[in-house]
Design an enzyme around this catalytic site. Sequence first.
Site, PDB file in Angstrom:
ATOM      1  N   ARG A  32     -18.551 -23.568 -22.622  1.00  0.00           N
ATOM      2  CA  ARG A  32     -18.120 -22.196 -22.880  1.00  0.00           C
ATOM      3  C   ARG A  32     -16.619 -22.036 -22.714  1.00  0.00           C
ATOM      4  NH1 ARG A  32     -21.843 -18.229 -19.599  1.00  0.00           N
ATOM      5  NH2 ARG A  32     -20.788 -16.698 -20.904  1.00  0.00           N
ATOM      6  N   CYS A  56      -0.506   2.087  10.257  1.00  0.00           N
ATOM      7  CA  CYS A  56      -1.397   0.917  10.357  1.00  0.00           C
ATOM      8  C   CYS A  56      -1.914   0.754  11.781  1.00  0.00           C
ATOM      9  CB  CYS A  56      -0.632  -0.329   9.925  1.00  0.00           C
ATOM     10  SG  CYS A  56      -1.520  -1.856  10.281  1.00  0.00           S
ATOM     11  N   CYS A  59      -0.415  -2.641  13.448  1.00  0.00           N
ATOM     12  CA  CYS A  59       1.006  -2.894  13.704  1.00  0.00           C
ATOM     13  C   CYS A  59       1.320  -2.692  15.202  1.00  0.00           C
ATOM     14  CB  CYS A  59       1.872  -1.963  12.857  1.00  0.00           C
ATOM     15  SG  CYS A  59       2.167  -2.556  11.177  1.00  0.00           S
ATOM     16  N   ASP A  82     -12.877  -1.760  16.921  1.00  0.00           N
ATOM     17  CA  ASP A  82     -13.168  -0.386  17.333  1.00  0.00           C
ATOM     18  C   ASP A  82     -14.453   0.148  16.685  1.00  0.00           C
ATOM     19  OD1 ASP A  82     -10.872  -0.329  18.941  1.00  0.00           O
ATOM     20  OD2 ASP A  82      -9.616   0.246  17.237  1.00  0.00           O
ATOM     21  N   HIS A 119       3.645  -6.542   9.052  1.00  0.00           N
ATOM     22  CA  HIS A 119       2.610  -5.910   8.252  1.00  0.00           C
ATOM     23  C   HIS A 119       2.452  -6.524   6.856  1.00  0.00           C
ATOM     24  CE1 HIS A 119       0.099  -2.444   7.103  1.00  0.00           C
ATOM     25  NE2 HIS A 119       0.769  -2.413   5.973  1.00  0.00           N
ATOM     26  N   ASN A 159     -11.043 -11.532   5.298  1.00  0.00           N
ATOM     27  CA  ASN A 159     -11.145 -10.894   3.982  1.00  0.00           C
ATOM     28  C   ASN A 159      -9.750 -10.497   3.578  1.00  0.00           C
ATOM     29  OD1 ASN A 159     -13.929 -11.007   3.708  1.00  0.00           O
ATOM     30  ND2 ASN A 159     -14.216  -9.062   4.772  1.00  0.00           N
ATOM     31  N   SER A 167      -9.138  -3.077   3.283  1.00  0.00           N
ATOM     32  CA  SER A 167      -8.356  -1.889   2.964  1.00  0.00           C
ATOM     33  C   SER A 167      -6.951  -1.979   3.554  1.00  0.00           C
ATOM     34  CB  SER A 167      -9.063  -0.643   3.495  1.00  0.00           C
ATOM     35  OG  SER A 167      -9.441  -0.852   4.836  1.00  0.00           O
ATOM     36  N   HIS A 170      -2.378  -5.656   6.455  1.00  0.00           N
ATOM     37  CA  HIS A 170      -1.866  -6.349   7.638  1.00  0.00           C
ATOM     38  C   HIS A 170      -2.626  -7.675   7.827  1.00  0.00           C
ATOM     39  CE1 HIS A 170       0.460  -5.835  11.492  1.00  0.00           C
ATOM     40  NE2 HIS A 170      -0.186  -6.978  11.662  1.00  0.00           N
ATOM     41  N   HIS A 172      -4.740 -10.377   9.078  1.00  0.00           N
ATOM     42  CA  HIS A 172      -5.661 -10.438  10.211  1.00  0.00           C
ATOM     43  C   HIS A 172      -6.965 -11.107   9.796  1.00  0.00           C
ATOM     44  CE1 HIS A 172      -7.298  -6.983   8.030  1.00  0.00           C
ATOM     45  NE2 HIS A 172      -8.424  -7.119   8.723  1.00  0.00           N
ATOM     46  N   GLN A 174     -11.305 -11.509  11.295  1.00  0.00           N
ATOM     47  CA  GLN A 174     -12.295 -10.979  12.220  1.00  0.00           C
ATOM     48  C   GLN A 174     -13.045 -12.135  12.850  1.00  0.00           C
ATOM     49  OE1 GLN A 174     -14.363  -7.371  11.070  1.00  0.00           O
ATOM     50  NE2 GLN A 174     -13.438  -7.555   9.053  1.00  0.00           N
ATOM     51  N   HIS A 302     -15.300 -27.443   9.109  1.00  0.00           N
ATOM     52  CA  HIS A 302     -14.693 -27.226   7.794  1.00  0.00           C
ATOM     53  C   HIS A 302     -14.462 -25.735   7.554  1.00  0.00           C
ATOM     54  CE1 HIS A 302     -19.085 -26.945   7.106  1.00  0.00           C
ATOM     55  NE2 HIS A 302     -18.789 -26.068   6.170  1.00  0.00           N
ATOM     56  N   HIS A 304     -14.329 -22.660   4.322  1.00  0.00           N
ATOM     57  CA  HIS A 304     -14.635 -22.304   2.930  1.00  0.00           C
ATOM     58  C   HIS A 304     -13.703 -21.183   2.502  1.00  0.00           C
ATOM     59  CE1 HIS A 304     -18.588 -24.379   2.753  1.00  0.00           C
ATOM     60  NE2 HIS A 304     -18.771 -23.966   3.990  1.00  0.00           N
TER      61      HIS A 304
HETATM   62 ZN   LIG Z   1     -19.966 -24.612   5.477  1.00  0.00          ZN
HETATM   63 ZN   LIG Z   2       0.294  -3.278  10.052  1.00  0.00          ZN
END
Ligand SMILES: [Zn+2]
Ligand SMILES: [Zn+2]
Length: 351
Positions: A32, A56, A59, A82, A119, A159, A167, A170, A172, A174, A302, A304
Amino acid sequence: MSSFSNAFDVSKHPHRRYNPLLREWILVSPHRTQRPWQGQVESIAAKSEVSYDPACYMCPGNKRSTGAANPNYKNVFVFDNDFPALMPDTPGGKINRDNLLIAETESGICRVLCFSPKHHLTLSMMEPADIRSVVDCWAEQFRELGSKPEIQYVQIFENRGALMGASNPHPHCQIWSTASVPNIPKTEQESQKEYLTGKKSCLLCDYFKIEESDRSRIVAGNEHFLAVVPFWAVWPFETMILSKRHVAAIDELASEEREALGDVLKKLTTRYDNLFHASFPYSMGFHQRPTDGDSHPEWHFHAHFFPPLLRSATVRKFMVGFELLGMPQRDITPETSADRLRAVSDSRHEF
Ligand SMILES: [Zn+2]
Ligand SMILES: [Zn+2]
Ligand SMILES: [Zn+2]
């Protein structure tokens, strides 16, 4: 690709590929893409240049919604989320109705780790020494959270970009640590365990050697790490970072390996940014041994990267239709994706 028969050309023929970690098949449709590449390359002008944003919540010095004020941190900063998805004091409980409706409570600790006080930075634009501070912090958090008896797994993930639902620009990540091992690491663990038992060697050590000799899917690397588009990649520009040495978790990395991890992260994310001349969105995260008290010789540390983009900064891949009902499908081969990522600079931003 010597192991394939002559009649079968992986760059031309539709085929499916097995993911030995997930035990799933992925359908590849290279025919394709034999039409010329028509996706346009767009420059996104609105790159954030603001190193401090008074609105932010990450910050330095700013107040968060809880009223707590961030310290004037200089490199990394960790705080409890939070609005956590999991709480440490969730009471235990199970339901089971006829083995059909089964549920149990899940507890955990969710934290946020700011990579930098600035930031507007991304991993790709940070100095190596500053990325090294982030790597050290990942290792510390893994060790600290993992040492809690109620925590069985520590999932570190980032993310990046509005396309991934982040959103706040900055820089970061998680850290969600849980009382059970989530689905995907659990499946990967079973695969690695079975491989180790059967072959008396490590699945990802053996895979590393194949990628190292094949070279066609390597995107970035150094003495201690390789970033590859995995043979079984689902997302167009999905990659995996593999450690050369067999270590089960990030806290086992020696000093020079931590530096090398920062180096390969910077090279890979710089290539990503250059691919479509835009700050590249992705979800990334590490997979490593559960923190359940066992030694887990089967686990190979590893990372991803799952980026959503397909053709340009504004054209993304959707997982719909056959992919939701049948199996994942891709057009561009993993080898072509790796070629495209290798064709752009890994050391400076080309936009
Ligand atoms: Zn894996
Ligand atoms: Zn910031
Ligand atoms: Zn290994």
